[in-house]
Design a protein around this motif. Sequence first.
Motif: not given
Length: 156
Positions: A1-19
């Motif tokens: 699990m490299p990124v928590a699921a809820k956080l990953s969904q939030f990042i994808n929905r908001r289009g937040i750039l991160c590495q």
Amino acid sequence: MPVAAKLSQFINRRGILCQPVHHPRSQNFAQAIEQSNAVPELCAKCVALIDKSGPAVAVIPFLADLNLEVLNQALGRNFQLLSNDTANKLFSDCESGAFPALAMAYGLPVIIDIDMLDNETVFSASGCSSTLLKIPGAAFRIAMRGAIKGNIAVWP
């Protein structure tokens, strides 16, 4: 699990750039910072809080402490630090202690130290003890738009 699921969904929905920055499994955020060669001054620490109105999260520089008295005075609240066991329930899909600064992904109000918004890059926990998130400053500022901002950190 490299990124928590809820956080990953939030990042994808908001289009937040991160590495994602992968590192050996760590016991705590300090060790994760060291193992990933992240700059401690650029790391955002998530402090879980609660009062009679409910939980919230303070996001402060990793090397600073939360000035709870100033926070409570500024907001007219009576926050107390949340135990790690209780915080684990708020961040149900995160590993213990790997709570992300982007806590709005969990429906939590966020209060951020204003100095965090000046960084060109911000490192945050990802919900996983073997990955940090490296977030460009502009993307972090956009993600924190709805957060309450203030001078809530004190430097030792």
